[in-house]
Design an enzyme around this catalytic site. Structure first.
Site, PDB file in Angstrom:
ATOM      1  N   GLY A   1       0.600  -1.201  -0.090  1.00 17.52           N
ATOM      2  CA  GLY A   1       0.152   0.482  -0.102  1.00 17.52           C
ATOM      3  C   GLY A   1       0.780   1.160   0.022  1.00 17.52           C
ATOM      4  O   GLY A   1       0.159   2.561  -0.709  1.00 17.52           O
ATOM      5  N   PHE A   2       1.893   1.286   0.739  1.00 17.69           N
ATOM      6  CA  PHE A   2       2.494   2.231   1.392  1.00 17.69           C
ATOM      7  C   PHE A   2       3.621   2.415  -0.842  1.00 17.69           C
ATOM      8  O   PHE A   2       4.345   3.838  -0.759  1.00 17.69           O
ATOM      9  CB  PHE A   2       3.739   2.501   1.657  1.00 17.69           C
ATOM     10  CG  PHE A   2       3.003   2.358   3.301  1.00 17.69           C
ATOM     11  CD1 PHE A   2       2.184   3.641   3.205  1.00 17.69           C
ATOM     12  CD2 PHE A   2       2.853   1.558   4.178  1.00 17.69           C
ATOM     13  CE1 PHE A   2       1.505   3.947   4.059  1.00 17.69           C
ATOM     14  CE2 PHE A   2       2.820   1.483   5.200  1.00 17.69           C
ATOM     15  CZ  PHE A   2       2.199   3.043   5.643  1.00 17.69           C
ATOM     16  N   GLY A   3       3.450   1.650  -1.108  1.00 16.66           N
ATOM     17  CA  GLY A   3       4.638   1.615  -1.917  1.00 16.66           C
ATOM     18  C   GLY A   3       5.160   0.511  -2.577  1.00 16.66           C
ATOM     19  O   GLY A   3       5.390  -0.726  -2.436  1.00 16.66           O
TER      20      GLY A   3
ATOM     21  N   ASP B   1      -2.047  -2.756  11.320  1.00 15.34           N
ATOM     22  CA  ASP B   1      -1.858  -3.605  10.278  1.00 15.34           C
ATOM     23  C   ASP B   1      -1.290  -5.108  10.641  1.00 15.34           C
ATOM     24  O   ASP B   1      -0.597  -5.274   9.807  1.00 15.34           O
ATOM     25  CB  ASP B   1      -1.441  -2.731   9.182  1.00 15.34           C
ATOM     26  CG  ASP B   1      -1.743  -3.027   7.423  1.00 15.34           C
ATOM     27  OD1 ASP B   1      -3.323  -3.773   7.922  1.00 15.34           O
ATOM     28  OD2 ASP B   1      -1.832  -2.624   7.094  1.00 15.34           O
TER      29      ASP B   1
END
Ligand SMILES: *[C@@H]1O[C@H](CO)[C@@H](O)[C@H](O)[C@H]1NC(C)=O
Ligand SMILES: *[C@@H]1O[C@H](CO)[C@@H](O)[C@H](O)[C@H]1NC(C)=O
Ligand SMILES: *[C@@H]1O[C@H](CO)[C@@H](O)[C@H](O)[C@H]1NC(C)=O
Ligand SMILES: *[C@@H]1O[C@H](CO)[C@@H](O)[C@H](O)[C@H]1NC(C)=O
Ligand SMILES: *[C@@H]1O[C@H](CO)[C@@H](O)[C@H](O)[C@H]1NC(C)=O
Ligand SMILES: *[C@@H]1O[C@H](CO)[C@@H](O)[C@H](O)[C@H]1NC(C)=O
Ligand SMILES: *[C@@H]1O[C@H](CO)[C@@H](O)[C@H](O)[C@H]1NC(C)=O
Length: 594
Positions: free
Chosen positions: A289-291, A412
């Site tokens: 999700g962050f990259g 998470d």
């Protein structure tokens, strides 16, 4: 001035896109590109005298001028001498590079060389005559390439960099902060020993001291292969000293011992270092999700995982953090979190939009891919290993909850955020990151986001929006259920296209004591029945719908230690297939609306 009197080849172009939030300097708005010929050179003749010393600075902003959305890579030369390789992964990045050199003839050629990776271009070129008394090491066969130049302590002023006319040679003095430095300054003028070689007065009127008075001031950089580094330190006394006091400074250059790396000196990396350590982003090892996460190596050989934050993440950051200070504070906090069950955080890079987080590389990838058998390993984790991993994770979480001040909620927890090293020891990744992205004070903003990953989301948190440590306990419970059943958190039926929650499916079956009906067949019946039923019991408690009924991580650690007493792990030897994009989703995290 226009460059037309210095070059005849090339095509003038306008950039199409620029960094949206920054006022782009005029020189970045147009560029000259070189679609023809392998080597195109500026000839700086009329303004150069043989034997004089010059600073040459080249500026670049690709800005998608050609509409191909593909920033090129090419080499820069001074005459026949290699200067630098230009590359930028981002269209709207402003880049400059600098070299100090002596003209060996009555002209200097600055050449752009096509290396088959796109059309070379340049946005601006600067030539500054330097006083021969500064940077005395430079001679006709030896140039100085700029690694870093900064005015320590400058961060107490929120103003711009210092350059011409304050610096007569137009050396650019940037701001730099380190977590272990305290900035201070004086309004008194500083007096000079040698005006010709000292930085401008304003640069000398600020300074830093160590946060901890008994420490030295540290500044570190990577030792790149065959390079020689020249370090120039400038000192001015800014405090009134007592009548019989003197200040003595001993600059010490000390190489880090291998293994003593970077792990004790977490720090900020430059984008150039990130490019070097990842070999220009050669090998993607995961996407989240962050990259995207890239494989990398430090100069001392330490393997690292470099998480390049996606544009979306960077935009979100920009919206969350007014300026980059807040981000840096949060990230600096992370550097102080150490536990043997947390993935070691090595450092970060933040240059323009190029934001990267650098972690130690975990050779066996993530737990999720081992449980699902999607990592190329034919051999499954045995029950003893699973138990040990469960205890590792529980200890890591317990540390985040009770060992850190302030306490950290992971938010998470999931099997793809649990990484295994070469000895199958489990370490939790992405801890504390969500804090960087989400600020609980902003209830209105946050309530529009799905905070967590489907299948792991604490139902109570989902309804109340009240985040507590028990949300992590719930996620941990789902991880335990995955270890018992070998099923993903959301199970897709193979006959119809129905999706089921692992918790909804497994809980009622386990609760009626029929663990066999949900047990992972890859365990091949090889497990200790007592520890299995104990772990199943813990999983049930952790996934209780009401948070008050879930145990604390401290209680869970004690229970798991008990279980482990009865098990012995059998080592397996297996290397997951790394180096293929998509086979590993390690270091992934989904915290964004979808
Ligand atoms: C130039 O400087 C380098 C580095 O100090 C030195 O090794 C070299 O001998 C010098 N060359 C000349 C021609 O002076
Ligand atoms: C510092 O120097 C500047 C320029 O020479 C002068 O204008 C200023 O008054 C000086 N300030 C002090 C505090 O001496
Ligand atoms: C260059 O250096 C000389 C000798 O140190 C000095 O006299 C002169 O003022 C310097 N020029 C500049 C622009 O600082
Ligand atoms: C300051 O450094 C000394 C020596 O390294 C260390 O013993 C001490 O705990 C440090 N103090 C703080 C507040 O970090
Ligand atoms: C230096 O100053 C301190 C504090 O005023 C004093 O105690 C000490 O004797 C002085 N030392 C010398 C060598 O004068
Ligand atoms: C830097 O790296 C070079 C080449 O690997 C090595 O010879 C040199 O000793 C290193 N320098 C330091 C200070 O570690
Ligand atoms: C959030 O949960 C904590 C701990 O369970 C509780 O003390 C607090 O009252 C709750 N807050 C709200 C607004 O529900």
């Amino acid at each position: 001035m226009s460059d037309s009197q210095f070059i005849e080849t090339g095509v003038n172009q306008n950039v199409r896109i620029t960094p949206s939030n920054i006022k782009v300097h005029q020189l970045y708005q147009t560029l000259r590109s070189f679609p023809n010929g392998n080597r195109n050179c500026y000839s700086l003749g009329s303004v150069v005298n043989k034997g004089n010393k010059y600073l040459i600075r080249a500026y670049f902003l690709y800005g998608d001028y050609d509409g191909k959305n593909n920033s090129p890579k090419f080499d820069l030369y001074i005459g026949v001498k290699f200067w630098a390789t230009f590359s930028s992964y981002k269209a709207t990045r402003e880049i400059y590079t600098e070299i100090i050199t002596i003209a060996s003839m009555n002209f200097i050629s600055v050449c752009l060389v096509n290396t088959g990776e796109g059309t070379p271009f340049i946005s601006g070129l600067e030539l500054r005559p330097l006083n021969s008394s500064i940077y005395g090491v430079v001679n006709e066969s030896y140039s100085l390439f700029l690694w870093d130049r900064f005015d320590s302590g400058r961060s107490i002023y929120k103003d711009d960099i210092i350059r011409y006319p304050e610096d007569p040679f137009d050396l650019i003095w940037e701001t730099r902060e380190e977590a272990s430095w305290i900035s201070f300054g004086t309004s008194q003028n500083v007096t000079y020993k040698d005006k010709a070689i000292e930085p401008p007065p304003r640069a000398m009127m600020t300074a830093v001291r160590p946060l901890n008075n008994s420490d030295a001031l540290f500044y570190s950089w990577a030792n790149y292969s065959s390079w020689q580094f020249h370090i120039y330190l400038h000192f001015a006394e800014l405090e009134l000293l007592g009548p019989n006091m003197t200040r003595v400074h001993y600059p010490v250059v000390k190489p880090n011992k291998a293994g003593d790396l970077f792990s004790s000196e977490k720090r900020q990396f430059t984008y150039a270092e990130v490019i070097t350590m990842t070999n220009n982003f050669r090998r993607a090892i995961g996407k989240g999700g962050f990259g995207t996460v890239y494989y990398g190596q430090m100069p001392d050989g330490t393997q690292v995982a470099v998480k390049m934050l996606s544009l979306l993440s960077v935009k979100l950051l920009a919206r969350k953090c007014q300026g980059s200070d807040e981000f840096q504070n949060e990230v600096q906090l992370l550097t102080r979190v150490h536990h043997r069950n947390l993935v070691p955080f090595i450092g970060y890079c933040q240059e323009g939009d190029g934001t990267a987080l650098i972690y130690e590389y975990m050779a066996q990838g993530n737990l999720g891919s081992h449980l699902l058998g999607t990592n190329g390993c034919t051999k499954a984790l045995n029950w003893g290993q699973r138990l040990r991993i469960a205890l590792d994770i529980a200890q890591g979480l317990e540390y985040l909850h009770t060992g850190c001040k302030p306490s950290i909620i992971h938010r998470d927890m999931k099997t793809t955020n649990i990484l295994l090293n070469e000895r199958f020891e489990a370490k939790i990744g992405d801890f504390g990151l969500s804090k960087v992205f989400f600020n609980d004070d902003e209830q209105t903003h946050i309530s529009t986001l799905v905070k967590g990953t489907p299948g792991y989301l604490d139902p109570e948190y989902f309804h109340s929006n009240n985040l507590t440590q028990k949300s992590d306990v719930y996620g941990f419970g789902v991880v335990l259920l995955e270890m018992i059943t070998g099923q993903p958190p959301i199970i897709r039926s193979s006959t119809n296209y129905e999706k089921r929650n692992l918790v909804d499916w497994a809980r009622p079956i386990i609760a009626t004591r029929d663990i066999q009906a949900v047990l992972d067949p890859r365990l091949e019946g090889d497990y200790d029945a007592n520890s299995l039923s104990k772990v199943a019991e813990i999983a049930l408690a952790c996934t209780s719908p009401r948070s008050i009924e879930r145990p604390t991580m401290t209680a869970i650690v004690a229970e798991l230690k008990d279980c482990l007493g009865t098990e012995t792990a059998v080592e397996i030897s297996c290397s997951p297939e790394i180096g293929q994009v998509g086979t590993m989703s390690s270091y992934s995290s989904v915290l964004f609306p979808r």
